[in-house]
Design a protein around this motif. Structure first.
Motif, PDB file in Angstrom:
ATOM      1  N   ASN A 116      77.982 108.200  15.600  1.00 49.96           N
ATOM      2  CA  ASN A 116      78.337 109.106  16.693  1.00 49.96           C
ATOM      3  C   ASN A 116      79.542 108.582  17.465  1.00 49.96           C
ATOM      4  O   ASN A 116      80.487 109.319  17.760  1.00 49.96           O
ATOM      5  CB  ASN A 116      77.146 109.268  17.636  1.00 49.96           C
ATOM      6  CG  ASN A 116      77.440 110.208  18.786  1.00 49.96           C
ATOM      7  OD1 ASN A 116      77.916 111.316  18.587  1.00 49.96           O
ATOM      8  ND2 ASN A 116      77.178 109.756  19.999  1.00 49.96           N
ATOM      9  N   LYS A 140      74.107 118.146  26.815  1.00 48.53           N
ATOM     10  CA  LYS A 140      74.802 117.045  26.135  1.00 48.53           C
ATOM     11  C   LYS A 140      75.264 116.056  27.208  1.00 48.53           C
ATOM     12  O   LYS A 140      76.233 116.312  27.917  1.00 48.53           O
ATOM     13  CB  LYS A 140      75.994 117.582  25.338  1.00 48.53           C
ATOM     14  CG  LYS A 140      75.585 118.505  24.182  1.00 48.53           C
ATOM     15  CD  LYS A 140      76.775 119.184  23.536  1.00 48.53           C
ATOM     16  CE  LYS A 140      77.339 120.280  24.418  1.00 48.53           C
ATOM     17  NZ  LYS A 140      78.418 121.047  23.755  1.00 48.53           N
ATOM     18  N   TYR A 163      87.809 112.966  27.899  1.00 50.54           N
ATOM     19  CA  TYR A 163      88.098 113.668  26.646  1.00 50.54           C
ATOM     20  C   TYR A 163      86.850 114.401  26.147  1.00 50.54           C
ATOM     21  O   TYR A 163      86.919 115.583  25.764  1.00 50.54           O
ATOM     22  CB  TYR A 163      88.573 112.682  25.578  1.00 50.54           C
ATOM     23  CG  TYR A 163      88.652 113.310  24.203  1.00 50.54           C
ATOM     24  CD1 TYR A 163      89.693 114.167  23.869  1.00 50.54           C
ATOM     25  CD2 TYR A 163      87.644 113.074  23.263  1.00 50.54           C
ATOM     26  CE1 TYR A 163      89.737 114.781  22.612  1.00 50.54           C
ATOM     27  CE2 TYR A 163      87.686 113.677  22.015  1.00 50.54           C
ATOM     28  CZ  TYR A 163      88.727 114.530  21.695  1.00 50.54           C
ATOM     29  OH  TYR A 163      88.769 115.147  20.466  1.00 50.54           O
ATOM     30  N   ALA A 164      85.716 113.712  26.154  1.00 47.58           N
ATOM     31  CA  ALA A 164      84.475 114.318  25.661  1.00 47.58           C
ATOM     32  C   ALA A 164      84.081 115.533  26.493  1.00 47.58           C
ATOM     33  O   ALA A 164      83.575 116.526  25.963  1.00 47.58           O
ATOM     34  CB  ALA A 164      83.354 113.276  25.668  1.00 47.58           C
ATOM     35  N   ILE A 183      82.069 117.879  24.041  1.00 50.02           N
ATOM     36  CA  ILE A 183      81.177 116.923  23.375  1.00 50.02           C
ATOM     37  C   ILE A 183      80.039 116.537  24.313  1.00 50.02           C
ATOM     38  O   ILE A 183      78.913 116.312  23.898  1.00 50.02           O
ATOM     39  CB  ILE A 183      81.971 115.666  22.937  1.00 50.02           C
ATOM     40  CG1 ILE A 183      83.018 116.065  21.883  1.00 50.02           C
ATOM     41  CG2 ILE A 183      81.038 114.583  22.391  1.00 50.02           C
ATOM     42  CD1 ILE A 183      84.028 114.985  21.584  1.00 50.02           C
ATOM     43  N   ILE A 184      80.352 116.480  25.612  1.00 49.83           N
ATOM     44  CA  ILE A 184      79.340 116.298  26.646  1.00 49.83           C
ATOM     45  C   ILE A 184      79.520 117.386  27.698  1.00 49.83           C
ATOM     46  O   ILE A 184      80.609 117.949  27.836  1.00 49.83           O
ATOM     47  CB  ILE A 184      79.420 114.900  27.317  1.00 49.83           C
ATOM     48  CG1 ILE A 184      80.794 114.705  27.997  1.00 49.83           C
ATOM     49  CG2 ILE A 184      79.140 113.791  26.316  1.00 49.83           C
ATOM     50  CD1 ILE A 184      80.896 113.428  28.826  1.00 49.83           C
ATOM     51  N   GLU A 190      86.450 118.466  25.634  1.00 49.01           N
ATOM     52  CA  GLU A 190      86.224 119.025  24.298  1.00 49.01           C
ATOM     53  C   GLU A 190      84.808 119.572  24.107  1.00 49.01           C
ATOM     54  O   GLU A 190      84.469 120.040  23.012  1.00 49.01           O
ATOM     55  CB  GLU A 190      86.495 117.943  23.235  1.00 49.01           C
ATOM     56  CG  GLU A 190      87.946 117.509  23.163  1.00 49.01           C
ATOM     57  CD  GLU A 190      88.872 118.657  22.806  1.00 49.01           C
ATOM     58  OE1 GLU A 190      88.560 119.409  21.856  1.00 49.01           O
ATOM     59  OE2 GLU A 190      89.911 118.828  23.486  1.00 49.01           O
ATOM     60  N   GLY A 221      76.461 112.334  28.715  1.00 47.07           N
ATOM     61  CA  GLY A 221      77.083 111.036  28.523  1.00 47.07           C
ATOM     62  C   GLY A 221      76.492 110.072  29.535  1.00 47.07           C
ATOM     63  O   GLY A 221      76.111 110.478  30.635  1.00 47.07           O
ATOM     64  N   VAL A 255      83.419 110.382  17.852  1.00 46.35           N
ATOM     65  CA  VAL A 255      84.069 110.692  19.135  1.00 46.35           C
ATOM     66  C   VAL A 255      85.354 109.885  19.289  1.00 46.35           C
ATOM     67  O   VAL A 255      86.393 110.419  19.713  1.00 46.35           O
ATOM     68  CB  VAL A 255      83.113 110.416  20.319  1.00 46.35           C
ATOM     69  CG1 VAL A 255      83.818 110.687  21.645  1.00 46.35           C
ATOM     70  CG2 VAL A 255      81.861 111.276  20.206  1.00 46.35           C
ATOM     71  N   LYS A 305      88.246 111.203  17.128  1.00 49.05           N
ATOM     72  CA  LYS A 305      88.813 112.435  17.673  1.00 49.05           C
ATOM     73  C   LYS A 305      89.694 112.136  18.885  1.00 49.05           C
ATOM     74  O   LYS A 305      90.758 112.747  19.062  1.00 49.05           O
ATOM     75  CB  LYS A 305      87.693 113.410  18.047  1.00 49.05           C
ATOM     76  CG  LYS A 305      86.955 113.989  16.853  1.00 49.05           C
ATOM     77  CD  LYS A 305      85.762 114.833  17.302  1.00 49.05           C
ATOM     78  CE  LYS A 305      85.002 115.381  16.096  1.00 49.05           C
ATOM     79  NZ  LYS A 305      83.770 116.102  16.491  1.00 49.05           N
ATOM     80  N   ALA A 306      89.246 111.194  19.730  1.00 52.08           N
ATOM     81  CA  ALA A 306      90.031 110.830  20.914  1.00 52.08           C
ATOM     82  C   ALA A 306      91.345 110.164  20.520  1.00 52.08           C
ATOM     83  O   ALA A 306      92.381 110.401  21.148  1.00 52.08           O
ATOM     84  CB  ALA A 306      89.207 109.908  21.816  1.00 52.08           C
ATOM     85  N   LEU A 327      76.458 110.754  24.226  1.00 53.12           N
ATOM     86  CA  LEU A 327      77.409 109.648  24.135  1.00 53.12           C
ATOM     87  C   LEU A 327      77.006 108.544  25.098  1.00 53.12           C
ATOM     88  O   LEU A 327      76.986 108.754  26.312  1.00 53.12           O
ATOM     89  CB  LEU A 327      78.829 110.128  24.458  1.00 53.12           C
ATOM     90  CG  LEU A 327      79.941 109.079  24.387  1.00 53.12           C
ATOM     91  CD1 LEU A 327      80.056 108.501  22.975  1.00 53.12           C
ATOM     92  CD2 LEU A 327      81.283 109.677  24.826  1.00 53.12           C
TER      93      LEU A 327
END
Length: 287
Positions: free
Chosen positions: A226, A96, A35-36, A41-42, A39, A98, A230, A233-234, A128
């Motif tokens: 943080n 970014k 997911y990250a 995020i990572i 989107e 993870g 995340v 949102k997930a 993350l």
């Protein structure tokens, strides 16, 4: 405080059938990273990927869903994921990152962020950090001995390993299941694990493990702001189904018991070492 600080704790599992098909339990790490990644995020995640030898993990930087899926499942031996941190930001050019790891690896991540000696420009790129529950770990040679000598199975025929209900389990591609008492495995443990006082990855953004929830589910601690952002949102995106941890069995009582057992046992090791001048003054930072 044996479970560390956390904002939320739930029982959860992925809603993605493809992820669950090869997941260890609830597919939390793979789903959250997928997911990250989707989107933004990572840009990628450092995970324990496959290698040329069966069940020997090799750290890899996963930048696609397919690579994340290839790294599904727990490998009960050492994977030096942190060795790729600098490479992820430099060779791979990730801004970014993870990363997933055991409690000791989460401690190292946070230390690198606080004291970035040799880690210039890396700390602020960790987007993350997901921690996994860990009582102890094994060198690869130990896993070979446990599976082949004690479980009487060839490593290459094993499709899944698990630890639970006081036993070590090995499942084969032909449907055979081997189990041995967990006490048989103790002599094979990585010695460094015997000074660790963290069972549930206290310093991760999100930490997870199978203990405390039914088969196919995972216990999830959301620990940081943080991690909370995340995770929320997930959840909104429908990535996970959840249950109140208070409503499942065996629940947090078992997680607390095992976390306490690890601290109690390993504190004795630290005290014994301190008695002859090694690690004097060490204490449990989570109490």
């Amino acid at each position: 405080m044996v479970l560390g600080n956390y904002k939320t704790c739930v029982a959860a599992r992925s809603t993605d059938k493809e992820i669950l098909k090869g997941a260890q339990d609830g597919g939390i790490v793979t789903q959250l990273f997928a997911y990250a990644l989707e989107e933004g995020i990572i840009d990628g995640a450092i995970v324990a990927g496959p290698s040329d030898e069966p069940w020997k993990p090799e750290p890899m930087v996963a930048t696609t869903r397919a690579e994340l899926l290839a790294a599904r499942g727990t490998k009960y031996n050492l994977s030096p994921n942190l060795s790729l941190l600098k490479e992820a930001t430099r060779s791979y050019g990730l801004d970014k990152v993870g990363i997933v790891g055991t409690p000791c690896q989460m401690q190292a991540v946070r230390k690198a962020q606080l004291y970035p000696i040799g880690m210039r420009d890396v700390p602020d790129k960790i987007a993350l950090a997901i921690g996994i529950f860990c009582m102890e770990n094994f060198p690869y040679q130990s896993i070979e001995a446990i599976v082949e000598d004690h479980c009487n199975q060839k490593l290459e025929s094993v499709t899944k390993m698990d630890i639970g209900k006081g036993k070590f389990w090995a499942y084969t591609e032909r449907g055979a299941v081997s189990q041995i008492p967990l006490k048989v495995t103790h002599k094979y443990e990585q010695p460094g694990c015997h000074v660790c006082l963290d069972y549930v990855s206290n310093l991760a953004d999100v930490s997870t493990g199978s203990v405390g929830t039914p088969d196919g589910w995972s216990t999830v601690f959301v620990r940081t702001k943080n991690g909370e952002d995340v995770w929320a949102k997930a959840i909104t995106a429908g990535c996970f189904e959840t249950q109140d941890i208070a409503g499942v069995k065996p629940g947090l009582d078992l997680v607390t018991k095992l976390a306490t057992d690890k601290i109690t046992k390993n504190q004795k090791t630290l005290e014994a070492r301190a008695s002859f001048g090694v690690g004097k003054g060490l204490r449990n930072p989570y109490l």
